[in-house]
Design an enzyme around this catalytic site. Structure first.
Site, PDB file in Angstrom:
ATOM      1  N   THR A 112       0.852  -1.140   0.607  1.00 29.30           N
ATOM      2  CA  THR A 112      -0.469  -0.160  -0.133  1.00 29.30           C
ATOM      3  C   THR A 112       0.768   1.512  -0.352  1.00 29.30           C
ATOM      4  O   THR A 112       0.449   2.472  -0.947  1.00 29.30           O
ATOM      5  CB  THR A 112      -0.937  -0.192   1.397  1.00 29.30           C
ATOM      6  N   SER A 151      -6.462  -1.413  -7.461  1.00 31.05           N
ATOM      7  CA  SER A 151      -6.342  -1.436  -5.635  1.00 31.05           C
ATOM      8  C   SER A 151      -5.026  -1.931  -5.718  1.00 31.05           C
ATOM      9  O   SER A 151      -4.364  -2.449  -6.779  1.00 31.05           O
ATOM     10  CB  SER A 151      -7.237  -2.312  -5.435  1.00 31.05           C
ATOM     11  N   THR A 152      -4.123  -2.002  -4.687  1.00 31.69           N
ATOM     12  CA  THR A 152      -3.376  -2.193  -4.140  1.00 31.69           C
ATOM     13  C   THR A 152      -2.491  -3.729  -5.135  1.00 31.69           C
ATOM     14  O   THR A 152      -2.054  -4.084  -4.936  1.00 31.69           O
ATOM     15  CB  THR A 152      -2.289  -2.034  -2.998  1.00 31.69           C
ATOM     16  N   THR A 198      35.811 -39.268 -10.957  1.00 29.79           N
ATOM     17  CA  THR A 198      34.734 -39.556 -10.228  1.00 29.79           C
ATOM     18  C   THR A 198      35.139 -39.075  -8.820  1.00 29.79           C
ATOM     19  O   THR A 198      35.996 -40.386  -8.261  1.00 29.79           O
ATOM     20  CB  THR A 198      34.177 -40.824 -10.625  1.00 29.79           C
ATOM     21  N   SER A 329      46.483 -12.299  -2.002  1.00 31.56           N
ATOM     22  CA  SER A 329      46.795 -11.849  -0.643  1.00 31.56           C
ATOM     23  C   SER A 329      47.314 -10.422  -0.338  1.00 31.56           C
ATOM     24  O   SER A 329      48.435  -9.711  -1.152  1.00 31.56           O
ATOM     25  CB  SER A 329      47.847 -13.199  -0.200  1.00 31.56           C
ATOM     26  N   SER A 330      46.964 -10.181   1.011  1.00 33.36           N
ATOM     27  CA  SER A 330      48.233  -9.190   1.495  1.00 33.36           C
ATOM     28  C   SER A 330      49.697  -9.160   1.837  1.00 33.36           C
ATOM     29  O   SER A 330      49.974  -7.884   2.100  1.00 33.36           O
ATOM     30  CB  SER A 330      46.881  -7.867   2.661  1.00 33.36           C
ATOM     31  N   LYS A 335      50.196 -14.151  -4.710  1.00 38.29           N
ATOM     32  CA  LYS A 335      50.028 -15.821  -4.635  1.00 38.29           C
ATOM     33  C   LYS A 335      48.641 -15.115  -5.794  1.00 38.29           C
ATOM     34  O   LYS A 335      48.467 -13.295  -5.042  1.00 38.29           O
ATOM     35  CB  LYS A 335      49.222 -15.875  -3.269  1.00 38.29           C
TER      36      LYS A 335
END
Length: 475
Positions: A112, A151-152, A198, A329-330, A335
Protein backbone atom coordinates in the site's frame (compact mmCIF):
# COMPACT_ATOMS: atom_id res chain seq x y z
CA UNK A 1 16.87 5.74 8.70
CA UNK A 2 16.99 9.53 8.91
CA UNK A 3 13.76 11.42 9.41
CA UNK A 4 12.59 13.61 6.55
CA UNK A 5 13.78 17.17 6.74
CA UNK A 6 10.44 18.90 6.40
CA UNK A 7 9.96 22.40 5.13
CA UNK A 8 7.21 24.44 3.51
CA UNK A 9 6.20 23.04 0.14
CA UNK A 10 6.15 25.39 -2.81
CA UNK A 11 3.12 27.66 -2.39
CA UNK A 12 1.50 25.19 -0.04
CA UNK A 13 2.15 25.02 3.69
CA UNK A 14 0.59 21.64 4.34
CA UNK A 15 -0.43 18.52 2.50
CA UNK A 16 -2.63 16.51 4.83
CA UNK A 17 -5.37 13.91 4.74
CA UNK A 18 -8.39 13.98 7.05
CA UNK A 19 -7.64 10.44 8.23
CA UNK A 20 -4.48 11.61 9.99
CA UNK A 21 -4.14 13.74 13.08
CA UNK A 22 -1.89 16.77 12.78
CA UNK A 23 -0.20 18.53 9.91
CA UNK A 24 2.54 17.03 7.75
CA UNK A 25 4.75 19.37 5.80
CA UNK A 26 6.55 18.18 2.68
CA UNK A 27 10.07 19.24 1.68
CA UNK A 28 10.07 21.90 -1.03
CA UNK A 29 10.41 20.42 -4.50
CA UNK A 30 9.26 16.92 -3.56
CA UNK A 31 6.27 15.29 -5.19
CA UNK A 32 5.11 12.82 -2.56
CA UNK A 33 2.35 13.28 0.01
CA UNK A 34 1.28 12.33 3.50
CA UNK A 35 0.81 8.63 2.76
CA UNK A 36 4.35 8.43 1.47
CA UNK A 37 5.67 10.19 4.55
CA UNK A 38 3.86 7.75 6.84
CA UNK A 39 5.18 4.81 4.88
CA UNK A 40 8.72 6.21 4.91
CA UNK A 41 8.74 6.97 8.63
CA UNK A 42 7.11 3.72 9.71
CA UNK A 43 8.56 1.19 7.32
CA UNK A 44 12.07 2.19 6.22
CA UNK A 45 14.23 -0.82 7.08
CA UNK A 46 16.54 -1.33 4.08
CA UNK A 47 18.78 0.93 1.99
CA UNK A 48 16.73 0.47 -1.18
CA UNK A 49 13.77 2.56 -2.29
CA UNK A 50 11.04 1.57 -4.74
CA UNK A 51 12.97 3.50 -7.41
CA UNK A 52 16.15 1.44 -6.94
CA UNK A 53 15.28 -1.02 -9.71
CA UNK A 54 14.31 0.99 -12.82
CA UNK A 55 12.27 -1.94 -14.14
CA UNK A 56 10.03 -1.89 -11.07
CA UNK A 57 9.62 1.88 -11.19
CA UNK A 58 8.83 1.67 -14.90
CA UNK A 59 6.38 -1.20 -14.42
CA UNK A 60 4.38 0.77 -11.86
CA UNK A 61 4.32 3.81 -14.13
CA UNK A 62 3.26 1.65 -17.08
CA UNK A 63 0.40 0.16 -15.06
CA UNK A 64 -0.80 3.60 -13.95
CA UNK A 65 -0.56 4.86 -17.52
CA UNK A 66 -2.55 1.90 -18.88
CA UNK A 67 -5.13 2.40 -16.12
CA UNK A 68 -5.57 6.07 -16.95
CA UNK A 69 -6.13 5.31 -20.63
CA UNK A 70 -8.55 2.49 -19.78
CA UNK A 71 -10.47 4.82 -17.46
CA UNK A 72 -10.65 7.37 -20.28
CA UNK A 73 -12.08 4.68 -22.57
CA UNK A 74 -14.64 3.80 -19.91
CA UNK A 75 -15.68 7.41 -19.44
CA UNK A 76 -14.67 7.66 -15.77
CA UNK A 77 -11.69 9.95 -16.38
CA UNK A 78 -11.62 13.14 -18.43
CA UNK A 79 -9.17 13.54 -21.29
CA UNK A 80 -7.41 16.53 -19.76
CA UNK A 81 -6.65 14.71 -16.54
CA UNK A 82 -5.85 11.47 -18.37
CA UNK A 83 -3.31 13.20 -20.62
CA UNK A 84 -1.64 14.80 -17.61
CA UNK A 85 -1.43 11.46 -15.80
CA UNK A 86 0.01 9.79 -18.90
CA UNK A 87 2.69 12.47 -19.19
CA UNK A 88 3.43 12.23 -15.47
CA UNK A 89 3.91 8.46 -15.87
CA UNK A 90 6.35 9.10 -18.69
CA UNK A 91 8.23 11.48 -16.42
CA UNK A 92 8.36 8.83 -13.69
CA UNK A 93 9.78 6.35 -16.20
CA UNK A 94 12.44 8.85 -17.26
CA UNK A 95 13.78 8.89 -13.70
CA UNK A 96 13.24 12.59 -13.01
CA UNK A 97 10.93 11.79 -10.09
CA UNK A 98 13.20 9.23 -8.41
CA UNK A 99 14.03 11.51 -5.49
CA UNK A 100 10.34 11.55 -4.59
CA UNK A 101 9.93 7.76 -4.76
CA UNK A 102 11.24 7.24 -1.24
CA UNK A 103 9.23 4.34 0.22
CA UNK A 104 11.36 1.35 1.15
CA UNK A 105 11.29 -1.51 -1.34
CA UNK A 106 10.95 -3.84 1.65
CA UNK A 107 8.09 -1.91 3.24
CA UNK A 108 5.73 -4.03 5.27
CA UNK A 109 2.35 -2.58 4.38
CA UNK A 110 1.61 -5.21 1.77
CA UNK A 111 2.42 -2.76 -1.01
CA UNK A 112 0.00 0.00 0.00
CA UNK A 113 2.76 2.47 0.86
CA UNK A 114 4.44 1.75 -2.47
CA UNK A 115 1.23 2.19 -4.43
CA UNK A 116 0.43 5.44 -2.66
CA UNK A 117 3.95 6.76 -3.20
CA UNK A 118 3.44 6.31 -6.94
CA UNK A 119 -0.12 7.66 -6.80
CA UNK A 120 0.96 10.82 -4.99
CA UNK A 121 4.02 11.48 -7.15
CA UNK A 122 2.06 10.97 -10.37
CA UNK A 123 -0.83 13.12 -9.12
CA UNK A 124 1.43 15.97 -8.07
CA UNK A 125 3.44 15.83 -11.29
CA UNK A 126 0.16 15.87 -13.24
CA UNK A 127 -0.94 18.89 -11.21
CA UNK A 128 2.24 20.71 -12.27
CA UNK A 129 1.72 19.74 -15.91
CA UNK A 130 -1.75 21.28 -15.74
CA UNK A 131 -0.39 24.45 -14.16
CA UNK A 132 -1.62 23.82 -10.63
CA UNK A 133 0.36 23.65 -7.41
CA UNK A 134 1.57 20.24 -6.37
CA UNK A 135 0.01 19.18 -3.11
CA UNK A 136 -3.35 20.81 -3.56
CA UNK A 137 -4.90 17.88 -5.47
CA UNK A 138 -7.51 20.31 -6.80
CA UNK A 139 -7.30 18.92 -10.33
CA UNK A 140 -5.66 15.50 -9.97
CA UNK A 141 -6.12 13.43 -6.83
CA UNK A 142 -3.94 10.37 -5.96
CA UNK A 143 -6.93 8.18 -5.11
CA UNK A 144 -9.79 9.63 -7.12
CA UNK A 145 -7.88 9.93 -10.40
CA UNK A 146 -4.50 8.13 -10.44
CA UNK A 147 -5.75 5.10 -8.50
CA UNK A 148 -9.28 4.96 -9.91
CA UNK A 149 -10.45 1.42 -10.88
CA UNK A 150 -7.42 -0.03 -9.09
CA UNK A 151 -6.31 -1.44 -5.77
CA UNK A 152 -2.87 -2.04 -4.33
CA UNK A 153 -3.87 -5.70 -4.39
CA UNK A 154 -4.00 -5.93 -8.17
CA UNK A 155 -1.58 -3.18 -9.21
CA UNK A 156 1.35 -4.19 -7.00
CA UNK A 157 1.53 -7.85 -8.12
CA UNK A 158 0.95 -6.73 -11.70
CA UNK A 159 3.92 -4.35 -11.50
CA UNK A 160 5.98 -7.11 -9.86
CA UNK A 161 5.32 -9.45 -12.77
CA UNK A 162 5.92 -6.80 -15.44
CA UNK A 163 9.18 -5.78 -13.77
CA UNK A 164 10.36 -9.37 -13.33
CA UNK A 165 9.55 -10.17 -16.95
CA UNK A 166 11.60 -7.16 -18.07
CA UNK A 167 14.53 -8.02 -15.79
CA UNK A 168 14.72 -11.65 -16.85
CA UNK A 169 15.30 -10.85 -20.51
CA UNK A 170 18.86 -9.52 -20.03
CA UNK A 171 19.64 -12.34 -17.57
CA UNK A 172 18.61 -14.99 -20.10
CA UNK A 173 20.79 -13.33 -22.73
CA UNK A 174 23.76 -13.43 -20.34
CA UNK A 175 23.27 -17.15 -19.69
CA UNK A 176 23.02 -17.77 -23.44
CA UNK A 177 26.25 -15.82 -23.99
CA UNK A 178 27.95 -17.91 -21.31
CA UNK A 179 26.75 -21.08 -23.06
CA UNK A 180 28.23 -19.86 -26.34
CA UNK A 181 31.49 -19.08 -24.58
CA UNK A 182 31.63 -22.63 -23.24
CA UNK A 183 30.86 -23.89 -26.76
CA UNK A 184 33.93 -22.03 -28.01
CA UNK A 185 36.10 -23.50 -25.27
CA UNK A 186 34.78 -26.99 -26.01
CA UNK A 187 35.89 -26.55 -29.63
CA UNK A 188 39.22 -25.03 -28.59
CA UNK A 189 40.02 -27.91 -26.22
CA UNK A 190 38.56 -30.69 -28.38
CA UNK A 191 41.87 -32.51 -29.01
CA UNK A 192 43.38 -32.23 -25.51
CA UNK A 193 43.56 -35.55 -23.67
CA UNK A 194 42.25 -35.18 -20.13
CA UNK A 195 41.96 -37.35 -17.05
CA UNK A 196 38.30 -37.77 -16.14
CA UNK A 197 37.65 -38.03 -12.42
CA UNK A 198 34.83 -39.34 -10.25
CA UNK A 199 34.67 -38.81 -6.48
CA UNK A 200 37.89 -36.79 -6.90
CA UNK A 201 39.67 -40.01 -7.92
CA UNK A 202 41.22 -40.92 -11.28
CA UNK A 203 38.56 -42.50 -13.50
CA UNK A 204 38.78 -42.69 -17.31
CA UNK A 205 40.38 -40.97 -20.31
CA UNK A 206 38.41 -38.21 -21.98
CA UNK A 207 38.94 -34.96 -23.85
CA UNK A 208 39.07 -31.61 -22.11
CA UNK A 209 36.68 -30.30 -24.76
CA UNK A 210 34.13 -32.88 -23.66
CA UNK A 211 34.20 -31.48 -20.14
CA UNK A 212 33.49 -27.99 -21.48
CA UNK A 213 30.82 -29.29 -23.85
CA UNK A 214 29.00 -30.50 -20.74
CA UNK A 215 29.24 -27.02 -19.25
CA UNK A 216 27.92 -25.54 -22.50
CA UNK A 217 24.99 -27.96 -22.64
CA UNK A 218 24.07 -27.14 -19.06
CA UNK A 219 24.19 -23.38 -19.69
CA UNK A 220 22.03 -23.71 -22.82
CA UNK A 221 19.50 -25.70 -20.79
CA UNK A 222 19.52 -23.17 -17.95
CA UNK A 223 18.77 -20.38 -20.42
CA UNK A 224 15.93 -22.40 -21.95
CA UNK A 225 14.38 -23.16 -18.56
CA UNK A 226 14.60 -19.51 -17.50
CA UNK A 227 12.93 -18.49 -20.76
CA UNK A 228 10.17 -21.05 -20.23
CA UNK A 229 9.38 -20.00 -16.67
CA UNK A 230 9.50 -16.33 -17.72
CA UNK A 231 6.43 -16.95 -19.88
CA UNK A 232 4.46 -17.77 -16.73
CA UNK A 233 4.70 -14.09 -15.78
CA UNK A 234 2.44 -13.06 -18.65
CA UNK A 235 -0.79 -13.63 -16.71
CA UNK A 236 -1.57 -10.55 -14.62
CA UNK A 237 -4.18 -9.82 -11.91
CA UNK A 238 -4.74 -6.29 -13.26
CA UNK A 239 -8.42 -5.36 -13.00
CA UNK A 240 -9.16 -7.68 -10.08
CA UNK A 241 -9.10 -4.64 -7.75
CA UNK A 242 -9.15 -5.66 -4.05
CA UNK A 243 -9.97 -9.38 -4.03
CA UNK A 244 -10.68 -10.52 -7.59
CA UNK A 245 -14.30 -9.46 -8.07
CA UNK A 246 -13.34 -6.38 -10.05
CA UNK A 247 -15.60 -4.30 -7.84
CA UNK A 248 -14.75 -0.60 -8.09
CA UNK A 249 -13.90 -0.70 -11.81
CA UNK A 250 -16.21 -0.37 -14.84
CA UNK A 251 -17.09 -3.70 -16.51
CA UNK A 252 -14.99 -2.95 -19.61
CA UNK A 253 -12.03 -1.60 -17.64
CA UNK A 254 -9.94 -4.78 -17.53
CA UNK A 255 -10.08 -5.39 -21.28
CA UNK A 256 -9.11 -1.79 -22.01
CA UNK A 257 -6.31 -1.87 -19.43
CA UNK A 258 -4.73 -4.97 -21.00
CA UNK A 259 -5.07 -3.44 -24.46
CA UNK A 260 -3.18 -0.33 -23.41
CA UNK A 261 -0.59 -2.23 -21.39
CA UNK A 262 0.28 -4.23 -24.50
CA UNK A 263 0.64 -1.01 -26.48
CA UNK A 264 2.85 0.53 -23.79
CA UNK A 265 5.11 -2.44 -23.06
CA UNK A 266 5.07 -4.27 -26.38
CA UNK A 267 4.27 -7.47 -24.46
CA UNK A 268 0.96 -9.32 -24.79
CA UNK A 269 -0.01 -9.82 -21.16
CA UNK A 270 -3.09 -11.91 -20.43
CA UNK A 271 -5.99 -11.73 -18.01
CA UNK A 272 -6.22 -14.77 -15.71
CA UNK A 273 -8.75 -17.53 -16.28
CA UNK A 274 -9.65 -17.24 -12.59
CA UNK A 275 -9.16 -13.78 -11.06
CA UNK A 276 -9.41 -15.09 -7.50
CA UNK A 277 -6.55 -17.51 -8.04
CA UNK A 278 -4.53 -14.66 -9.53
CA UNK A 279 -5.07 -12.53 -6.41
CA UNK A 280 -4.62 -15.27 -3.82
CA UNK A 281 -1.54 -17.11 -5.05
CA UNK A 282 2.05 -16.30 -5.90
CA UNK A 283 3.25 -19.75 -6.90
CA UNK A 284 4.66 -18.34 -10.14
CA UNK A 285 7.29 -16.53 -8.08
CA UNK A 286 8.19 -19.81 -6.38
CA UNK A 287 8.87 -21.18 -9.84
CA UNK A 288 10.79 -18.10 -10.95
CA UNK A 289 12.89 -18.09 -7.81
CA UNK A 290 13.39 -21.85 -8.06
CA UNK A 291 14.86 -21.53 -11.55
CA UNK A 292 17.09 -18.67 -10.39
CA UNK A 293 18.28 -20.90 -7.55
CA UNK A 294 18.89 -23.79 -9.95
CA UNK A 295 20.81 -21.52 -12.30
CA UNK A 296 23.03 -20.16 -9.54
CA UNK A 297 23.70 -23.58 -8.00
CA UNK A 298 24.50 -25.15 -11.38
CA UNK A 299 26.94 -22.41 -12.35
CA UNK A 300 28.50 -22.60 -8.89
CA UNK A 301 29.25 -26.28 -9.59
CA UNK A 302 31.13 -25.25 -12.75
CA UNK A 303 32.95 -22.56 -10.78
CA UNK A 304 34.03 -25.16 -8.22
CA UNK A 305 35.36 -27.34 -11.05
CA UNK A 306 37.38 -24.46 -12.45
CA UNK A 307 38.95 -23.70 -9.07
CA UNK A 308 40.03 -27.33 -8.71
CA UNK A 309 41.33 -27.77 -12.25
CA UNK A 310 43.31 -24.52 -12.03
CA UNK A 311 44.65 -25.18 -8.52
CA UNK A 312 48.35 -24.81 -7.91
CA UNK A 313 50.26 -23.60 -9.75
CA UNK A 314 52.80 -26.10 -8.37
CA UNK A 315 51.07 -28.25 -5.77
CA UNK A 316 47.63 -28.41 -7.41
CA UNK A 317 46.21 -29.86 -10.62
CA UNK A 318 47.18 -26.92 -12.80
CA UNK A 319 45.44 -28.34 -15.87
CA UNK A 320 43.66 -25.06 -16.56
CA UNK A 321 44.98 -21.54 -16.34
CA UNK A 322 42.51 -18.83 -15.40
CA UNK A 323 43.08 -15.17 -16.21
CA UNK A 324 44.86 -13.42 -13.35
CA UNK A 325 42.35 -10.81 -12.24
CA UNK A 326 44.03 -9.39 -9.13
CA UNK A 327 46.45 -10.09 -6.31
CA UNK A 328 45.24 -12.86 -4.04
CA UNK A 329 46.90 -11.97 -0.76
CA UNK A 330 47.99 -9.00 1.29
CA UNK A 331 50.79 -11.03 2.88
CA UNK A 332 51.83 -13.73 0.37
CA UNK A 333 53.61 -12.12 -2.61
CA UNK A 334 52.71 -13.46 -6.04
CA UNK A 335 49.65 -15.39 -4.88
CA UNK A 336 46.72 -15.20 -7.30
CA UNK A 337 43.30 -16.56 -6.36
CA UNK A 338 40.42 -17.69 -8.63
CA UNK A 339 38.32 -14.72 -7.55
CA UNK A 340 35.80 -14.84 -10.42
CA UNK A 341 34.79 -18.48 -9.79
CA UNK A 342 34.79 -17.74 -6.06
CA UNK A 343 32.42 -14.83 -6.69
CA UNK A 344 30.03 -17.08 -8.64
CA UNK A 345 30.02 -19.58 -5.78
CA UNK A 346 29.40 -16.84 -3.22
CA UNK A 347 26.52 -15.25 -5.09
CA UNK A 348 24.89 -18.68 -5.38
CA UNK A 349 24.71 -18.76 -1.57
CA UNK A 350 22.85 -15.43 -1.67
CA UNK A 351 20.44 -16.56 -4.40
CA UNK A 352 19.68 -19.78 -2.54
CA UNK A 353 18.98 -17.73 0.59
CA UNK A 354 16.71 -15.43 -1.39
CA UNK A 355 14.81 -18.46 -2.67
CA UNK A 356 14.18 -19.60 0.89
CA UNK A 357 12.72 -16.17 1.73
CA UNK A 358 10.49 -16.30 -1.36
CA UNK A 359 9.25 -19.78 -0.47
CA UNK A 360 8.32 -18.62 3.03
CA UNK A 361 6.54 -15.50 1.75
CA UNK A 362 4.57 -17.43 -0.87
CA UNK A 363 3.48 -19.93 1.77
CA UNK A 364 2.25 -17.28 4.18
CA UNK A 365 -0.24 -15.56 1.93
CA UNK A 366 -3.64 -15.46 3.62
CA UNK A 367 -7.11 -15.88 2.20
CA UNK A 368 -7.76 -13.45 -0.69
CA UNK A 369 -4.29 -11.90 -1.13
CA UNK A 370 -0.62 -12.28 -0.27
CA UNK A 371 0.53 -9.24 1.69
CA UNK A 372 4.19 -10.31 1.70
CA UNK A 373 4.73 -9.30 -1.92
CA UNK A 374 7.40 -6.67 -1.09
CA UNK A 375 9.85 -9.25 0.28
CA UNK A 376 9.23 -11.46 -2.74
CA UNK A 377 9.87 -8.53 -5.08
CA UNK A 378 13.05 -7.49 -3.28
CA UNK A 379 14.48 -11.03 -3.16
CA UNK A 380 13.62 -11.94 -6.75
CA UNK A 381 14.97 -8.64 -8.07
CA UNK A 382 18.13 -9.16 -6.02
CA UNK A 383 18.65 -12.69 -7.37
CA UNK A 384 18.18 -11.61 -10.97
CA UNK A 385 20.60 -8.72 -10.54
CA UNK A 386 23.24 -10.82 -8.79
CA UNK A 387 23.09 -13.48 -11.49
CA UNK A 388 23.08 -11.08 -14.42
CA UNK A 389 26.03 -9.05 -13.14
CA UNK A 390 27.90 -12.09 -11.81
CA UNK A 391 27.55 -14.14 -14.99
CA UNK A 392 28.64 -11.23 -17.15
CA UNK A 393 31.86 -10.78 -15.18
CA UNK A 394 32.46 -14.53 -14.90
CA UNK A 395 32.14 -14.88 -18.67
CA UNK A 396 34.13 -11.84 -19.70
CA UNK A 397 36.86 -11.87 -17.06
CA UNK A 398 37.28 -15.61 -16.50
CA UNK A 399 35.77 -18.10 -18.95
CA UNK A 400 36.73 -16.15 -22.07
CA UNK A 401 40.42 -16.19 -21.10
CA UNK A 402 40.76 -19.78 -19.85
CA UNK A 403 43.71 -21.66 -21.35
CA UNK A 404 44.73 -25.28 -20.96
CA UNK A 405 48.11 -26.79 -20.10
CA UNK A 406 48.07 -29.54 -22.71
CA UNK A 407 51.24 -31.24 -21.46
CA UNK A 408 50.05 -31.35 -17.87
CA UNK A 409 46.67 -32.76 -18.86
CA UNK A 410 48.39 -35.52 -20.84
CA UNK A 411 50.90 -36.20 -18.06
CA UNK A 412 48.21 -36.65 -15.44
CA UNK A 413 46.35 -39.04 -17.71
CA UNK A 414 49.27 -41.17 -18.86
CA UNK A 415 50.72 -41.50 -15.37
CA UNK A 416 47.37 -42.50 -13.91
CA UNK A 417 45.83 -45.93 -13.42
CA UNK A 418 42.85 -44.52 -15.34
CA UNK A 419 44.51 -45.70 -18.56
CA UNK A 420 44.04 -49.30 -17.42
CA UNK A 421 40.36 -49.19 -18.28
CA UNK A 422 41.20 -48.17 -21.83
CA UNK A 423 43.48 -51.21 -22.24
CA UNK A 424 41.02 -53.87 -21.06
CA UNK A 425 39.46 -54.42 -24.54
CA UNK A 426 42.97 -55.08 -25.93
CA UNK A 427 44.66 -57.06 -23.13
CA UNK A 428 41.80 -58.38 -21.01
CA UNK A 429 40.83 -57.51 -17.47
CA UNK A 430 43.07 -60.06 -15.68
CA UNK A 431 46.31 -59.08 -17.40
CA UNK A 432 45.65 -55.35 -17.09
CA UNK A 433 44.81 -55.78 -13.38
CA UNK A 434 48.09 -57.61 -12.79
CA UNK A 435 50.09 -54.96 -14.64
CA UNK A 436 48.27 -52.17 -12.77
CA UNK A 437 49.29 -53.69 -9.41
CA UNK A 438 52.87 -53.93 -10.65
CA UNK A 439 52.74 -50.26 -11.64
CA UNK A 440 51.62 -49.23 -8.15
CA UNK A 441 54.19 -51.45 -6.43
CA UNK A 442 57.10 -50.18 -8.53
CA UNK A 443 55.96 -46.57 -8.70
CA UNK A 444 56.22 -46.53 -12.48
CA UNK A 445 53.58 -45.67 -15.06
CA UNK A 446 51.62 -48.48 -16.62
CA UNK A 447 52.52 -47.28 -20.11
CA UNK A 448 56.22 -47.53 -19.32
CA UNK A 449 55.88 -51.10 -18.02
CA UNK A 450 53.89 -52.13 -21.09
CA UNK A 451 56.41 -50.58 -23.45
CA UNK A 452 59.47 -52.03 -21.72
CA UNK A 453 57.94 -55.51 -21.44
CA UNK A 454 56.98 -55.55 -25.08
CA UNK A 455 53.38 -56.36 -24.23
CA UNK A 456 52.09 -53.20 -25.90
CA UNK A 457 54.00 -50.32 -27.43
CA UNK A 458 53.43 -46.80 -26.11
CA UNK A 459 52.04 -45.84 -29.51
CA UNK A 460 49.49 -48.67 -29.47
CA UNK A 461 48.61 -47.91 -25.86
CA UNK A 462 48.04 -44.23 -26.68
CA UNK A 463 45.88 -45.26 -29.63
CA UNK A 464 43.73 -47.31 -27.26
CA UNK A 465 43.51 -44.38 -24.86
CA UNK A 466 42.62 -42.06 -27.72
CA UNK A 467 39.84 -44.40 -28.82
CA UNK A 468 38.50 -44.67 -25.28
CA UNK A 469 38.17 -40.89 -25.01
CA UNK A 470 35.52 -40.61 -27.72
CA UNK A 471 31.79 -41.33 -27.25
CA UNK A 472 30.54 -44.75 -28.28
CA UNK A 473 26.87 -43.77 -28.67
CA UNK A 474 25.00 -44.44 -31.88
CA UNK A 475 23.27 -41.39 -33.35
Amino acid sequence: MEKLQLSTFENNTARTEQDYVGEVQIPAGKLYGVNTVRGFENLSVSPLSVAHYPEFRNAFAQCKRAAALANLDCGVLGKKVCDAIVQACRDVQSGVCDDSLIVDLLEGSGGTSTNMNFNEVIANRAQQILGSAAGSYEVVHPNDHVNISQSTNDVYPTAMKVATYAMMGPLIREVEELARQFDQKAHEFADILHLGRTCLQDAQPMRLGQLFSGYASLAHRLAAELAAVREKLLTLPLGGTAIGTGFGAPPAYRAHAFKHLKMITGVEYLAPSNPFDAMQNMDVFSRISGELRTCSASLAKIAVDLTKLSSGPVAGLGELKLPEAQAGSSIMPGKVNPVLPMSMIQLSFAVIGNDTAVAQAVQYGELEINHFEPVVASRVFDSITLLKEGIQRFREKCVKGITADKARNKQHLTESMAVATALVPTLGYAQVSKLARQSVAEGRSLLTILDESGILSREDAMAAIDKASYPVFEN
